[in-house]
Write a protein that holds these residues in place. Structure first.
Motif, PDB file in Angstrom:
ATOM      1  N   HIS A 257      -4.037   0.412  -2.322  1.00 38.76           N
ATOM      2  CA  HIS A 257      -3.331  -0.774  -2.788  1.00 38.76           C
ATOM      3  C   HIS A 257      -2.584  -0.427  -4.076  1.00 38.76           C
ATOM      4  O   HIS A 257      -3.103   0.287  -4.942  1.00 38.76           O
ATOM      5  CB  HIS A 257      -4.314  -1.914  -3.051  1.00 38.76           C
TER       6      HIS A 257
ATOM      7  N   PRO B 295      -8.875   1.327  -0.943  1.00 33.72           N
ATOM      8  CA  PRO B 295      -8.867   0.127  -0.095  1.00 33.72           C
ATOM      9  C   PRO B 295     -10.251  -0.377   0.290  1.00 33.72           C
ATOM     10  O   PRO B 295     -10.380  -1.518   0.720  1.00 33.72           O
ATOM     11  CB  PRO B 295      -8.092   0.592   1.148  1.00 33.72           C
ATOM     12  N   ASP B 296     -11.274   0.460   0.142  1.00 33.76           N
ATOM     13  CA  ASP B 296     -12.635   0.046   0.498  1.00 33.76           C
ATOM     14  C   ASP B 296     -13.439  -0.404  -0.711  1.00 33.76           C
ATOM     15  O   ASP B 296     -14.181  -1.384  -0.650  1.00 33.76           O
ATOM     16  CB  ASP B 296     -13.361   1.200   1.202  1.00 33.76           C
TER      17      ASP B 296
ATOM     18  N   THR C  36       0.836  -1.197   0.000  1.00 33.43           N
ATOM     19  CA  THR C  36       0.000   0.000   0.000  1.00 33.43           C
ATOM     20  C   THR C  36       0.873   1.251   0.000  1.00 33.43           C
ATOM     21  O   THR C  36       2.039   1.211   0.396  1.00 33.43           O
ATOM     22  CB  THR C  36      -0.943   0.034   1.211  1.00 33.43           C
TER      23      THR C  36
ATOM     24  N   GLU D  66      -4.742   5.175   2.006  1.00 37.36           N
ATOM     25  CA  GLU D  66      -3.738   4.107   1.963  1.00 37.36           C
ATOM     26  C   GLU D  66      -4.157   3.124   0.863  1.00 37.36           C
ATOM     27  O   GLU D  66      -4.854   2.139   1.112  1.00 37.36           O
ATOM     28  CB  GLU D  66      -3.637   3.417   3.309  1.00 37.36           C
TER      29      GLU D  66
END
Length: 246
Positions: A154, A172-173, A145, A152
């Motif tokens: 990927h 990331p979500d 990351t 943050e």
């Protein structure tokens, strides 16, 4: 007992962190494809027509042009920007890149060198480099990351078949792409272009970005495209991608 529970909780947290950091490239790609709408819906779209406006900004100076982008799977891509009756064209079809540059005084179509046309090979891939990446001859590597403007994200390194390297960053979500860094070599000179994408909307079941901002790595993103309308599955004449013969 409390110490034991705390130790177990700490162990679970470490295990979760370890699992997150050990995500493979294949897992991230699968999450991205699913987030976009799924492989079946992505591959069901064989053509896209996107229109809107492009803004170039340099300090206090800015200029707005109309923007049109056409892509047809297996045929090619074409981008037009227009202002005051003049239209610049950049296109790729049949393995050939070409352009018309009236703003530089060149109104006749000109073939592009193989180096200059490399980036257009990517735009002609309607599904994107991650769909069937093995069959396309690309290589992928998950790189953990990295902070992208407070997120943050990927990070995935994609070495394209033509030798260019694209580093992609994913939320990331939601696992949708938020930034891309393209490294290419043109006439022996390494170039790096950074692009931020966002404002996703669902078109024919697939999430597509309506905001695109780009510029050289480390510099201001002076080129902004704001998409107003995307039509998927439209009829597009393949002749629009081919180098004009007359």
């Amino acid at each position: 007992m409390v110490k034991i529970l705390n130790a177990l909780a700490a162990g679970l947290c470490l295990a979760a962190a370890s699992t997150a950091s050990a995500m493979s490239a294949e897992e991230l790609i699968a999450k991205n494809i699913e987030a976009r709408g799924g492989l079946e819906k992505i591959q069901a779209i064989d053509a896209v027509r996107a229109s809107g406006r492009m803004v170039f900004a340099d300090g206090d100076f800015s200029i707005e042009l109309s923007y049109l982008n056409l892509v047809r799977a297996g045929a090619g891509c074409r981008t037009e920007i227009s202002l005051q009756g003049l239209t610049a064209i950049t296109a790729y079809g049949g393995g050939t890149g070409w352009n018309v540059s009236p703003f530089q005084g060149r109104r006749d179509p000109e073939r592009m060198s193989a180096d200059d046309a490399k980036s257009l090979e990517y735009c002609a891939d309607l599904d994107g480099p991650l769909v069937d990446w093995q069959a396309k001859g690309h290589k992928v590597e998950y790189q953990g990351t990295e902070d992208v403007d407070g997120t943050e994200a990927h990070k995935l390194k994609v070495t394209l078949k033509n030798g260019d390297v694209q580093t992609m960053y994913f939320d990331p979500d939601y696992f949708l792409e938020i930034r891309s860094l393209m490294q290419t070599t043109v006439r022996g000179v390494k170039q790096e272009q950074e692009t931020d994408v966002g404002n996703y909307e669902r078109i024919n079941g697939v999430y597509l970005p309506f905001s695109i901002e780009s510029g050289p790595k480390g510099g201001p993103k002076s080129q902004k495209v704001e998409i107003e309308k995307i039509e998927a599955g439209v009829e597009i004449d393949p002749a629009q991608f081919a180098f004009p013969t007359r």
